[in-house]
Every structure is written in structure tokens, then in C-alpha cells.
Design a protein around this motif. Structure first.
Motif, PDB file in Angstrom:
ATOM      1  N   ASN A 268      46.277  41.112  22.921  1.00 59.31           N
ATOM      2  CA  ASN A 268      45.586  40.637  23.947  1.00 59.31           C
ATOM      3  C   ASN A 268      46.212  40.469  25.307  1.00 59.31           C
ATOM      4  OD1 ASN A 268      43.532  39.734  22.143  1.00 59.31           O
ATOM      5  ND2 ASN A 268      44.284  37.525  21.904  1.00 59.31           N
ATOM      6  N   GLN A 269      47.538  40.469  25.259  1.00 62.29           N
ATOM      7  CA  GLN A 269      48.343  40.696  26.758  1.00 62.29           C
ATOM      8  C   GLN A 269      48.057  41.981  27.192  1.00 62.29           C
ATOM      9  OE1 GLN A 269      52.261  39.428  26.135  1.00 62.29           O
ATOM     10  NE2 GLN A 269      51.817  37.238  25.892  1.00 62.29           N
ATOM     11  N   GLN A 270      48.211  42.851  25.955  1.00 61.07           N
ATOM     12  CA  GLN A 270      48.297  44.250  26.570  1.00 61.07           C
ATOM     13  C   GLN A 270      46.431  44.620  27.030  1.00 61.07           C
ATOM     14  OE1 GLN A 270      49.801  47.262  23.994  1.00 61.07           O
ATOM     15  NE2 GLN A 270      50.827  45.592  23.033  1.00 61.07           N
ATOM     16  N   LEU A 271      45.547  43.865  26.450  1.00 59.92           N
ATOM     17  CA  LEU A 271      44.258  44.239  26.717  1.00 59.92           C
ATOM     18  C   LEU A 271      44.106  43.260  28.092  1.00 59.92           C
ATOM     19  CD1 LEU A 271      42.437  43.361  23.430  1.00 59.92           C
ATOM     20  CD2 LEU A 271      42.480  45.657  24.706  1.00 59.92           C
ATOM     21  N   GLY A 272      44.594  42.198  28.261  1.00 56.29           N
ATOM     22  CA  GLY A 272      44.395  41.667  29.721  1.00 56.29           C
ATOM     23  C   GLY A 272      45.161  42.572  30.764  1.00 56.29           C
ATOM     24  N   ALA A 273      46.055  43.097  30.529  1.00 58.04           N
ATOM     25  CA  ALA A 273      46.701  43.897  31.680  1.00 58.04           C
ATOM     26  C   ALA A 273      46.009  45.207  31.888  1.00 58.04           C
ATOM     27  CB  ALA A 273      48.536  44.362  30.988  1.00 58.04           C
ATOM     28  N   ILE A 274      45.291  45.620  30.568  1.00 57.45           N
ATOM     29  CA  ILE A 274      44.482  46.634  30.835  1.00 57.45           C
ATOM     30  C   ILE A 274      43.134  46.238  31.668  1.00 57.45           C
ATOM     31  CG2 ILE A 274      43.057  48.472  29.608  1.00 57.45           C
ATOM     32  CD1 ILE A 274      45.187  48.501  27.244  1.00 57.45           C
ATOM     33  N   ASP A 275      42.773  45.331  31.406  1.00 62.06           N
ATOM     34  CA  ASP A 275      41.350  44.957  32.045  1.00 62.06           C
ATOM     35  C   ASP A 275      41.931  44.448  33.530  1.00 62.06           C
ATOM     36  OD1 ASP A 275      40.465  42.890  29.410  1.00 62.06           O
ATOM     37  OD2 ASP A 275      39.976  44.849  29.832  1.00 62.06           O
ATOM     38  N   GLY A 276      42.945  44.041  33.630  1.00 59.84           N
ATOM     39  CA  GLY A 276      43.479  43.906  35.254  1.00 59.84           C
ATOM     40  C   GLY A 276      43.879  45.017  35.901  1.00 59.84           C
ATOM     41  N   GLN A 277      44.137  46.110  35.260  1.00 58.95           N
ATOM     42  CA  GLN A 277      44.071  47.420  35.788  1.00 58.95           C
ATOM     43  C   GLN A 277      42.857  48.194  36.040  1.00 58.95           C
ATOM     44  OE1 GLN A 277      47.464  49.818  34.155  1.00 58.95           O
ATOM     45  NE2 GLN A 277      48.340  48.100  33.356  1.00 58.95           N
ATOM     46  N   LEU A 278      42.131  48.137  35.224  1.00 61.26           N
ATOM     47  CA  LEU A 278      40.690  48.447  35.342  1.00 61.26           C
ATOM     48  C   LEU A 278      40.028  47.960  36.548  1.00 61.26           C
ATOM     49  CD1 LEU A 278      39.621  48.908  31.633  1.00 61.26           C
ATOM     50  CD2 LEU A 278      40.081  50.724  33.290  1.00 61.26           C
ATOM     51  N   SER A 279      40.343  46.631  36.693  1.00 64.29           N
ATOM     52  CA  SER A 279      39.721  45.708  37.797  1.00 64.29           C
ATOM     53  C   SER A 279      40.097  46.114  39.208  1.00 64.29           C
ATOM     54  CB  SER A 279      39.717  44.580  37.583  1.00 64.29           C
ATOM     55  OG  SER A 279      39.237  43.616  38.822  1.00 64.29           O
ATOM     56  N   VAL A 280      41.455  46.497  39.069  1.00 65.20           N
ATOM     57  CA  VAL A 280      41.991  46.862  40.267  1.00 65.20           C
ATOM     58  C   VAL A 280      41.789  48.414  40.801  1.00 65.20           C
ATOM     59  CG1 VAL A 280      44.320  47.445  41.713  1.00 65.20           C
ATOM     60  CG2 VAL A 280      43.931  45.292  40.107  1.00 65.20           C
ATOM     61  N   LEU A 281      41.676  49.204  39.695  1.00 66.27           N
ATOM     62  CA  LEU A 281      41.191  50.550  39.677  1.00 66.27           C
ATOM     63  C   LEU A 281      40.002  50.740  40.358  1.00 66.27           C
ATOM     64  CD1 LEU A 281      43.027  52.295  36.761  1.00 66.27           C
ATOM     65  CD2 LEU A 281      43.843  52.391  39.157  1.00 66.27           C
ATOM     66  N   ASN A 282      38.862  49.866  39.891  1.00 63.60           N
ATOM     67  CA  ASN A 282      37.674  50.161  40.291  1.00 63.60           C
ATOM     68  C   ASN A 282      37.622  49.573  41.617  1.00 63.60           C
ATOM     69  OD1 ASN A 282      36.575  50.629  37.923  1.00 63.60           O
ATOM     70  ND2 ASN A 282      36.356  48.666  36.952  1.00 63.60           N
ATOM     71  N   GLN A 283      38.292  48.464  42.349  1.00 68.02           N
ATOM     72  CA  GLN A 283      38.352  47.943  43.543  1.00 68.02           C
ATOM     73  C   GLN A 283      38.841  49.111  44.495  1.00 68.02           C
ATOM     74  OE1 GLN A 283      36.977  45.247  44.859  1.00 68.02           O
ATOM     75  NE2 GLN A 283      36.319  44.304  42.973  1.00 68.02           N
ATOM     76  N   VAL A 284      40.002  49.596  44.045  1.00 65.32           N
ATOM     77  CA  VAL A 284      40.431  50.852  44.841  1.00 65.32           C
ATOM     78  C   VAL A 284      39.751  51.957  45.043  1.00 65.32           C
ATOM     79  CG1 VAL A 284      42.292  52.618  45.095  1.00 65.32           C
ATOM     80  CG2 VAL A 284      42.901  50.084  44.321  1.00 65.32           C
ATOM     81  N   GLN A 285      38.857  52.485  43.643  1.00 67.71           N
ATOM     82  CA  GLN A 285      37.790  53.498  43.747  1.00 67.71           C
ATOM     83  C   GLN A 285      36.828  53.108  44.508  1.00 67.71           C
ATOM     84  OE1 GLN A 285      36.072  54.196  39.940  1.00 67.71           O
ATOM     85  NE2 GLN A 285      35.981  56.475  40.378  1.00 67.71           N
ATOM     86  N   LYS A 286      36.394  52.008  44.683  1.00 68.61           N
ATOM     87  CA  LYS A 286      35.122  51.612  45.567  1.00 68.61           C
ATOM     88  C   LYS A 286      35.598  51.778  47.185  1.00 68.61           C
ATOM     89  CE  LYS A 286      31.940  47.756  46.627  1.00 68.61           C
ATOM     90  NZ  LYS A 286      31.684  46.177  46.142  1.00 68.61           N
ATOM     91  N   SER A 287      36.732  51.236  47.228  1.00 65.78           N
ATOM     92  CA  SER A 287      37.144  51.426  48.745  1.00 65.78           C
ATOM     93  C   SER A 287      37.268  52.650  48.976  1.00 65.78           C
ATOM     94  CB  SER A 287      38.557  50.551  48.695  1.00 65.78           C
ATOM     95  OG  SER A 287      38.998  50.443  50.038  1.00 65.78           O
ATOM     96  N   VAL A 288      37.785  53.463  48.116  1.00 61.19           N
ATOM     97  CA  VAL A 288      38.047  55.078  48.729  1.00 61.19           C
ATOM     98  C   VAL A 288      36.680  55.817  48.796  1.00 61.19           C
ATOM     99  CG1 VAL A 288      39.293  57.176  47.698  1.00 61.19           C
ATOM    100  CG2 VAL A 288      40.410  55.043  47.484  1.00 61.19           C
TER     101      VAL A 288
END
Length: 778
Positions: free
Chosen positions: A312-332
Motif C-alpha cells: 500500500n505504501q508503494q501504491l500510495g507513493a505511485i499514486d502521489g507520483q502519478l498525481s504530480v506527473l499529471n499536474q506537471v503534464q497539465k502545466s507543460v
């Protein structure tokens, strides 16, 4: 051979120097007067020209191309700073925006002047007050606002009408203004001249000040920028440079504060969202345990929870990274986001993506900063925009790659958890539901802890915002003005006056087509010059008298001696005197030469064979009766036409007689040879004066009957073109044993003595003879 060549070169150089000296030295009073005038003009120019001083400063820029990194500690704290390019920073320093800030800060939009006797000067340090406006951008403009200051009452009077106190914003006819004491005021430099100030828009003033600003890199490999500013007031030049560096520093810090503020807002928004989710999950766990009584889990559930917790910790980290990547992708991918602040790449450990985003953030920051100072089509702005557009595809591709990897990992972990769920079928329903809720709780806790960490890092970075440059040397003005330079002004004035004098003399003498110098004769004909005769102002035709010593008489003595170098002796004694045109003084030369020769005890006869314009009789003051014309026509015998000159014992004269209508044909009848031979037998010297050789051909008929031909050229009278024609005509109609006499030499320049130093100055060199006393032809 080489020795002779060397001597010839030295002679040419000496002659050239003598020619230059002879041409210009006689005009020394003109040069002296012009020099005095030029120095006077230069003195007045320096006296009334406002001197300009230069202040210099230097700053060190953190250039990504040239090193100059901060310390690791400061760099680790300051995660917002971006590295600079010196060339771009120079453009920013020289921007109108920064200079306008300087104008507003120093109040340069309201300069104070002192009206002087000759010109108006700045009263930057002479005025006891300075003027400020609460809203400088609203200033419309006003000129020549005179004021007086009452120190005791601390008041200012504008145009002898409006009275205002100090240190208070007041409404004036020119808008709201504030009069404050001038901290740079120097009482020792004040005068009684009236003071006035003007009001101008800061943007207009800034545009004018930029022309005096200069910013250049210290070297190709250096990131130090040297700044210089020129102004008539040294203190103002220093203030402008120091304020400019301060404005540049403040603009950089403000930009960093804005970036840090936007980053913190993004992190706090995410913290609030995750915190709300975590609070809901915790309440859900509490409610579930309360309702279901699921307080203690079995050993099997505990083991499962330990295994699932890691996933779950790994899934949480992955979800967090995916969220950040989505935000960065949207900004770019946002096309209108060329200057917005992009969120930090929290939770992403890929070094390549971090490096790409760092460069992307830096380019966006540079683009936003430069866009404020230049236009859309500025080359530097276009280059940065192109860099941003080129980096976007690489970033988006890397993000997609990262998302695919994270999605794959998430699927793997979900599959593993699926297998665990299969095992959990044997676990009581209550415990399984509780474990599901607990797993979601652990995920949110991990994300929340991660965001708290990033918030702290952002706050540390915000607190560590310092300027990316360092002032190496503050502004300092030199004590000596850089303009005008006294030595250069004096030197230019001297060179200009001398050049003008040289030009006047050269143009004056170049425009005349007459002979002025001996070398002009020597360069146009190969016939040697055997004598020069100075101009005589007495207007007396005969300048040679027994017992009389004069400069011109001495010249005729030299000419008399020079005849021997033409071969004139007791066996060769017939001399023909001619010239190019009338008025060159051939009769004057013939008569005075005859008198000079007669004074040596020789029997001399002078024959006036200028049958077109006879003048020897007038010069000798002898009555002209029957002469050579009567002999040629057969009317008289030789002894009948020879007359003694009473004033000179050994001088005899044959006049031209009655001027015939056909003198040339008369000379060609053959009898002229008889009379010349007759005279040759009874006289020691025979001198024949004939017509100008260019105008009539009499001279060509007579030159073959004589032993030497003296060709008279007159200074400032004979055209230069006629001298060149002497050699050309001599090739067709040769002149027997010719030699030139330079007659009527006038002193040049401002010399007025009769013995004329102008003689040496005009000619430079005297005739030269070899060891055998033969005249050297040039």
C-alpha cells in the motif's frame, strides 16, 4: 654605385625639405597669429564647456556557462534560483524598466538647475532642496519653474507666488509635489544665481539616461560586468549606478519571492486536500470499529496487514507520483502558460526528468523576466521561446514513460494484493473490511507526510532567497573629467589651425598657374638655371652702376661669372637674350648684364634686335636713331649705327631703328649674320636682345648665330605651361647652348627686406657645378 645612389637620395631629401621650408616658413606670422587664435578658442571652449565625469562599478553574475557557483549549502537551500547568462543580464541592466525605477527612486524626473551667466548648469548638489512626486508616472511635464528657499521658515516659493512647506505633499499648479531637504547639498558650492526645476515623465528621462550608461563583460571568460556612467555631476553618476544595481538586485529577489509563493500555494492546496481525505478515513475507521466491534485482529490478519502495508505504501507513493506527473503534464501542455510558475517535481526520483524540468523552469523564468523589458519579436525573447517549445516534447515524452512505468508497477502491486485478498477469504468479513479501510488510511498518511516534507523544503528555499549577483566594486567617480580632455582639445586646435594655414597657402599657390619656385622650372625643363635676379622695387631700369654695391648688383656679378660655364670667352662671345612672352624682363637682363660686363673693362655692344617692340634704348636712356633695320635694308653701314653709351665708357649700343612692317623676313635676308660677325671681330662681348621666342620666330633665326642663349623666366609671371613647352619646341627648333635666368624673384610671406631672405626660401638650392666647373644639369 651604391654610394652615388645614397648621395642622390640624400640630395633629394634635402631638396624636398628645403622646398617645404621655402614654401611655408615665409608665412610664419600667419602661422603664429592663427596659433594664438586657435589657442584662444580652445581656452574659451574649455572655459565654458561643462565637464563630464565618469563613475564606474562592477558586479559578479552567476553564469551557468562560466561557473561561479554558490556554496553547496546555499545552493541546497535555494532551490528556486536559476543560473544566468551574462549577455542576457546586460540587456536587463540596460533596460528602460530598471532605469525608470532609478529615476523614480532618485527623483531625477524633477532635476534642479542653476541659471548661469553663460549657460545653465545642474544644481544637483547646489540646491538645498529636491522635489518628489507621490505619483511620478502621472507627471505631464513642465519647464523652468523658478523657486526660492527660506531656510529659517523652511518654506519654498514657486515663481514668487506659491508658498509651500517642506516634507509635506502639497497641491501645486504642476500637480501634487513634496519638497524635501537635499542630502547631497553642498553649501560651499552655492551662488546667487537663480534656481529652477523641470518636471518630466520618468520614462522619457530614463530613455535619455540610458545613452550615458555602458555595461560590458570584463572578459570573454569572466562573468563580471563592468558598469560605467557619464554625467556632469560626479555624485549623481555614482548615485545612478548604485541605485541601478540596487534596482537590479531587488527585481531579482521579487521574482524569486513570487516563484516561492506560488510553489507554497500549490503544496498547501495539496496538503489541504489530502488532509481532508485522511481525516475522513480516520473517522471511518473509528466508526467501523465502534459499530462492528472489530478491535483485535488475528495473527493471520496481522501478518497480512504487514505484507499489504508495504504494498500500500508503494501504491500510495505511485499514486502521489502519478498525481504530480499529471499536474506537471497539465502545466507543460498549457499553451498560455509561458510565464506561470510550474509546480515542483515532488516525489519524482528520475534524474533525467528532474534535469529537464529544471531547465524548463529556468527558461520560463528567463522568458517571463525578459518579456517585461523587451518586445515580442526581440531576438533574445524568440530564442528563449524556441528553447521552451523544443523542451516540451522531451518532457512530455519522459512523463508518459514515467506514467507507464508507474502504472505497470501499480498493476503488479494490485495483482499481488488480489492474491492476498484471495487468502483473506478465510478472514472474518469484519476484519477484512477493517483492513481495507486501514490500507486506504496508510496510503493517505504517506502522501500527507510526503507533502509536509516538500512544504518545509519550499519554506526553507523561500527564506534563503538571495540575489544571484554580487557587487564587486560600488560606484566611484573619478576626480578628473573624461570630457573635454584639455590636451586633446589644445592639440586638435593647434593641428586644425596649422592645417588651415597650410591649406590656405597651398590652395592659394596651387590656383595660380605662374612659376613660384625654382624646382618648378627644374621639374619641367632640362635647361639649367645659371642665375636668379631678385625683384627690384626701385623701378629703375638700370640697377648696375660703377661703385654701387647692392644685392641685385651682386646677383648680376654672379650671372657674369656663370657665363664662363656656358663657354663664353674671348673666342665665343655672342650672347642671345630671349624669353617666352613679353614682360618677363629680357631687355632688363640684357641691358644690366651688358653694363655689368662693361664695368670689367671689356668692350661690350648690345644690339636691340627685338624689331617688334624695341626697348633697350629707353633702358639705356639713349636716343634711338638709325639702327639695325637700316643696316639690314642696306641704308647704313655698321660703323654708322654703332653708338657709344655716354654713361658707360666701354658700352656700345645698336638700336632697332625704324620698326619695319616685316621684321622676320628682314632678319632672314642673310645680312644679320654679317653684322654679328662684324661685331664679333671688334668687340669683346656681343649681347643681342630679341623678341619673345614663343610669340615670334626671330629668336630661332638668331640662336644659331650666337654662342649661348639666355632664356629669361619671370617669377609669378611666366605660365608654367610655357616652361614645359621649351623642351618640346627645342626638339623641333633647337636653341643653341641655352641657359635659364630666373628674373624678378619676389620675397614671399611677410618678409619685407630688400635683401630678401625670400631668395633662399624660394629657391632652396643654388646652381651646382662639377670639379671641372661645368654646370650640372638636372
Amino acid at each position: 654605385m651604391e654610394t652615388n645612389k645614397h648621395k642622390h637620395t640624400e640630395e633629394v631629401e634635402d631638396n624636398l625639405i628645403q622646398q617645404v621650408v621655402s614654401k611655408y616658413v615665409p608665412y610664419w606670422p600667419m602661422f603664429l597669429g592663427a596659433l594664438i587664435i586657435a589657442l584662444g578658442i580652445a581656452f574659451l571652449y574649455l572655459r565654458y564647456t561643462i565637464p563630464v565625469y565618469e563613475a564606474t562599478a562592477s558586479i559578479l553574475i552567476k553564469d551557468e556557462k562560466k561557473g561561479n557557483e554558490d556554496s553547496k549549502l546555499v545552493e541546497s537551500l535555494d532551490q528556486i534560483s536559476s543560473k544566468k547568462i551574462v549577455e542576457n543580464e546586460i540587456e536587463i541592466i540596460q533596460s528602460r524598466t530598471l532605469m525608470a525605477n532609478v529615476v523614480k527612486a532618485l527623483g531625477l524626473y524633477a532635476p534642479v538647475y542653476e541659471k548661469g551667466s553663460v549657460h545653465t548648469v545642474s544644481a544637483y548638489i547646489k540646491s538645498p532642496i529636491k522635489i518628489q512626486s507621490p505619483n511620478p508616472d502621472s507627471i505631464g511635464g513642465a519647464d523652468n519653474i523658478y523657486f526660492t528657499y527660506d531656510k529659517n521658515k523652511q518654506t519654498v516659493v514657486l515663481n514668487n507666488t506659491y508658498k509651500y512647506p517642506l516634507n509635506k505633499v502639497v497641491n501645486t499648479p504642476y500637480g501634487p509635489l513634496e519638497f524635501i531637504p537635499n542630502k547631497y547639498y553642498n553649501p560651499s558650492g552655492t551662488s546667487d544665481h537663480p534656481l529652477f526645476f523641470s518636471l518630466s515623465n520618468p520614462k522619457i528621462v530614463a530613455q535619455g539616461l540610458l545613452s550615458n550608461l555602458k555595461a560590458d563583460p570584463s572578459g570573454k571568460l569572466s562573468s563580471v560586468i563592468d558598469l560605467s556612467y557619464r554625467d556632469e555631476i560626479p555624485q549623481r553618476a555614482e548615485n545612478i549606478l548604485n541605485q541601478l544595481m540596487h534596482a537590479y538586485d531587488q527585481a531579482e529577489i521579487d521574482k524569486k519571492d513570487e516563484l516561492a509563493h506560488n510553489t507554497l500555494i500549490f503544496v498547501e492546496e495539496r496538503l489541504a486536500s489530502v488532509g481532508h481525505d485522511l481525516d475522513s478515513i480516520e473517522k471511518k475507521v473509528q466508526q467501523y470499529k465502534s459499530d462492528k466491534g472489530a478491535v483485535d485482529l488475528g495473527v493471520q490478519a496481522q501478518l497480512y496487514q504487514q505484507n499489504v502495508s508495504g504494498n500500500n505504501q508503494q501504491l500510495g507513493a505511485i499514486d502521489g507520483q502519478l498525481s504530480v506527473l499529471n499536474q506537471v503534464q497539465k502545466s507543460v501542455t498549457d499553451k498560455d502558460n509561458n510565464s506561470a510558475i510550474v509546480p515542483s517535481t515532488v516525489g519524482i526520483n528520475d534524474p533525467m526528468l528532474s534535469q529537464l524540468l529544471d531547465k524548463f523552469y529556468t527558461a520560463q523564468l528567463e522568458y517571463g523576466k525578459l518579456k517585461q523589458t523587451v518586445g515580442e519579436n526581440n531576438p533574445n525573447l524568440v530564442v528563449i521561446r524556441d528553447q521552451i517549445n523544443k523542451m516540451k516534447p522531451d518532457i512530455l515524452q519522459n512523463i508518459e514513460s514515467q506514467k507507464q512505468n508507474l502504472t505497470s508497477q501499480k498493476q503488479t502491486l494490485s495483482s499481488t494484493n488480489g492474491s492476498y485478498n484471495y487468502i483473506l477469504q478465510s478472514v472474518p468479513q469484519k476484519e477484512r473490511q477493517l483492513l481495507d479501510i486501514s490500507r486506504e488510511q496508510e496510503t493517505k498518511r504517506g502522501i500527507y507526510a510526503f507533502l509536509l516534507q516538500k512544504k518545509e523544503e519550499s519554506e526553507l528555499a523561500s527564506a534563503a532567497t538571495v540575489s544571484d549577483h554580487q557587487v564587486v566594486d560600488p560606484a566611484q567617480a573619478g576626480s578628473d573629467p573624461v570630457s573635454p580632455k584639455r590636451m586633446i582639445i589644445y592639440l586638435v586646435s593647434i593641428v586644425a589651425c596649422l592645417g588651415l594655414c597650410f591649406a590656405i597657402i597651398t590652395v592659394k599657390e596651387s590656383l595660380t598657374g605662374k612659376v613660384l619656385y625654382r624646382h618648378e622650372i627644374e621639374s619641367r625643363t632640362s635647361i639649367p638655371i645659371i642665375g636668379e635676379v631678385a625683384f627690384d622695387k626701385s623701378q629703375t631700369p638700370l640697377v648696375i652702376e660703377a661703385g654701387k654695391r647692392s644685392f641685385i648688383a651682386e646677383e648680376f656679378r654672379k650671372l657674369r661669372i656663370s657665363l664662363s660655364f656656358l663657354g663664353i670667352n674671348e673666342n665665343h662671345k655672342k650672347i642671345l637674350v630671349t624669353s617666352s612672352i613679353s614682360g618677363e624682363g629680357k631687355s632688363f637682363i640684357a641691358a644690366n648684364l651688358a653694363v655689368s660686363l662693361s664695368l670689367t673693362g671689356k668692350k661690350v655692344v648690345i644690339v636691340d634686335l627685338d624689331l617688334n617692340n624695341p626697348s633697350i634704348g629707353k633702358i639705356l636712356n639713349v636716343t634711338e636713331e638709325d639702327g639695325i633695320t637700316e643696316f639690314l635694308t642696306g641704308q647704313k653701314e655698321p660703323e654708322e649705327i654703332i653708338k657709344r653709351v655716354k654713361a658707360h665708357e666701354n658700352l656700345f649700343f645698336i638700336s632697332a631703328g625704324n620698326v619695319p612692317q616685316n621684321p622676320t623676313e628682314l632678319l632672314a635676308n642673310g645680312k644679320v649674320k654679317d653684322i654679328i660677325d662684324y661685331l664679333d671681330n671688334i668687340f669683346d662681348v656681343v649681347i643681342i636682345d630679341t623678341s619673345p621666342i614663343v610669340l615670334v620666330t626671330d629668336g630661332y633665326l638668331l640662336t644659331g648665330l650666337c654662342n649661348a642663349t639666355l632664356y629669361v623666366i619671370r617669377h609669378k609671371y611666366t605660365p608654367k605651361m610655357l616652361i614645359k613647352r621649351i623642351d618640346e619646341s627645342n626638339q623641333i627648333n633647337p636653341i643653341n647652348n641655352p641657359a635659364i635666368i630666373f628674373n624678378g624673384v619676389k620675397v614671399r610671406g611677410f618678409f619685407k627686406n630688400n635683401y630678401g631672405y625670400g631668395y633662399d626660401y624660394v629657391y632652396g638650392a643654388k646652381p651646382k657645378y662639377n670639379k671641372n666647373k661645368k654646370l650640372i644639369l638636372k
